[in-house]
Design an enzyme around this catalytic site. Structure first.
Site, short mmCIF file in Angstrom:
data_model
loop_
_atom_site.label_atom_id
_atom_site.label_comp_id
_atom_site.label_asym_id
_atom_site.label_seq_id
_atom_site.Cartn_x
_atom_site.Cartn_y
_atom_site.Cartn_z
CE LYS A 63 0.22 6.83 -1.98
NZ LYS A 63 -1.02 7.30 -1.35
N GLY B 251 0.82 -1.21 0.00
CA GLY B 251 0.00 0.00 0.00
C GLY B 251 0.85 1.26 0.00
CB SER B 252 0.07 4.66 1.15
OG SER B 252 -1.03 4.81 0.27
CB THR B 253 4.50 1.52 3.48
OG1 THR B 253 4.27 0.29 2.79
CG2 THR B 253 3.64 1.56 4.75
#
Length: 482
Positions: free
Chosen positions: A222, A218-220
């Protein structure tokens, strides 16, 4: 008479040398072939009933061999099994060896090159040789704390490391199990116990979840995007970017939007720092397509993606795919689609940022000593990757304060510890309400002592987002202020 004595002495010396050579051939050159021979059941039974060396945490055994009254001289016994089963693995007459029992078998069984002299002494003296003792880098208090923040009935991993040395201070997971159930000398009991363990949802006695399970990050992910953006020179933390509520992926009719209910949906534009704090999807997807897949993949690989290694447990290669079109790249940039990562991998990303851009190789072994405490291995810190520059790492540290200051990790904000972190939520499908809920970070932000990563797999969003941030805060405050 003197000539006869001399001749006898020459013969004795020659016979002794032949014996030494024969022993050397058997003990060293042919040892592996003989031990691994499928017909050598004697070797299997001898090893299983031998004085196998202990695995230690803070000087106390979490796995050891104790004297037995049955057909074998010794029984392998495990302690605090729920805390350590993923690390030790099991040593079973029925199912073989897994985990550290497998990876360090040559030391634990006394067959390493460094224990050759001990084997010679054993051969001539007839005494029972003991295997080497392995001391782990694990801190028992941190391990217990890491285990405690994972509720029962969930699939979860927690990893705590020292960013400067790479030492793994805690590595725990659920569901867990009692390794003694598989170490029993009874094949019937071991088989029945294995069947019962394999019926537990999410449990595999053969795998260590933090190093083997590959959920979408997921957004980790990013963190990788942002490093690539900053390294390109085309983006700055205070740069204002467009924040469309949704974009249509190129050459498709598929929309990619920001997470429903978040602040990103209320923004038309924002600085990169604000976008990072709120974890807006669309700006990162647009930036990834602008930068191109090669830059994103190179940055990911600079942080360890697409590479397997041993610690000595084998760490599965976290995955960032090749040959992506722009639509696939946009989805991959937010840690979805075919992007996969171990809990240890995302901990390494945070740890590298904490350590001025230098990624240290994770270390699970501190020392290995012979039964007489002779030092056989003394594991030293080792640079694994130069992931980014100190300047970029400093910018990333400041950006990672944002999620706690009114961003997606606001529940992790602490009055006593300065924490830097990034959250992540990976949706598991359009028809599935469950997610992988992540958080990874380090503290204190200005002088990092620990990097912590938590992931709950297949959990509902509300529960996962609350557990990740609050438990990160609990761990950071307990560890940093102890």
């Amino acid at each position: 008479m003197n000539q006869a004595i001399r001749n006898s002495w020459v013969v004795i010396v020659a016979m002794f040398m032949v014996l030494v050579v024969a022993i050397s051939v058997i003990q060293v050159i042919a040892a592996d072939a003989l031990k691994n021979n499928d017909f050598n059941s004697r070797q299997l039974y001898q090893e299983f009933g031998s004085a196998r060396g202990p695995i230690l945490v803070d000087g106390n055994p979490i796995a050891e061999s104790v004297e037995s009254n049955d057909d074998f001289n010794y029984q392998r016994v495990y302690h605090d099994t729920e805390l350590y089963s993923g690390l030790t693995g099991f040593y079973s007459l029925t199912y073989g060896a897994t985990g550290l029992e497998d990876k360090l078998n040559r030391y634990l069984a006394g067959s390493s090159d460094g224990q050759f002299v001990d084997r010679i002494i054993e051969l001539f003296s007839g005494t029972q040789m003991e295997g080497a003792q392995v001391e782990l880098t694990i801190d028992p208090d941190m391990q217990e704390l890491a285990y405690s923040v994972m509720p029962e009935g969930v699939e979860a991993s927690v990893v705590i490391t020292d960013p400067e040395s790479g030492d793994i201070l805690a590595m725990a997971s659920k569901p867990s199990y009692d390794t003694n159930l598989l170490a029993t000398h009874s094949g019937a009991e071991a088989s029945a116990n294995m069947a019962e363990l394999q019926s537990v949802p999410g449990l595999s006695p053969y795998l260590n979840r933090p190093t083997a399970s590959l959920p979408a990050p997921g957004s980790t992910f990013k963190l990788i995007d942002t490093v690539a953006m900053l390294e390109s020179g085309e983006y700055q933390p205070d740069q204002v970017l467009d924040v469309p509520d949704s974009i249509t992926l190129p050459n498709t009719t598929t929309p990619l939007g920001n997470f429903g209910g978040g602040l990103c949906g209320r923004l038309d534009e924002a600085t990169l720092a604000e976008i990072f704090a709120q974890s807006c999807n669309t700006p990162f997807a647009l930036a990834a397509m602008e930068l191109g897949q090669d830059r994103i993949r190179t940055t990911a690989e600079n942080f360890g993606f697409n590479e397997s290694f041993d610690i000595p447990l084998t760490v599965a290669a976290s995955q960032f795919p090749e040959d992506l079109d722009d639509a696939a790249l946009a989805q991959s940039s937010i840690g979805q689609r075919d992007v996969k990562a171990t809990a240890l991998q995302m901990n390494m990303v945070a740890a590298a940022i904490a350590n001025d851009g230098t990624m240290m190789k994770p270390q699970l072994i501190d020392t290995i000593r012979g039964s007489d405490l002779t030092l056989l291995e003394d594991v030293q810190p080792e640079v694994f990757k130069r992931s980014t520059t100190p300047e970029i790492a400093e910018q990333m540290t400041e950006l990672m304060r944002g999620p706690l200051d009114g961003g997606t990790a606001y529940r992790a904000q602490s009055e006593t510890v300065d924490i830097a972190a990034k959250t992540g939520t990976a949706q598991l499908g359009a028809d599935n309400d469950l997610v992988n809920s992540w958080i990874t970070g380090f503290a204190p932000a200005d002088d990092p002592q620990v990097a912590v990563t938590i992931v709950y797999q297949n959990i509902d969003f509300d529960t996962g987002s609350e557990l990740t941030s609050t438990n990160l805060k609990e761990i950071m405050e307990a560890v940093v202020t102890q």
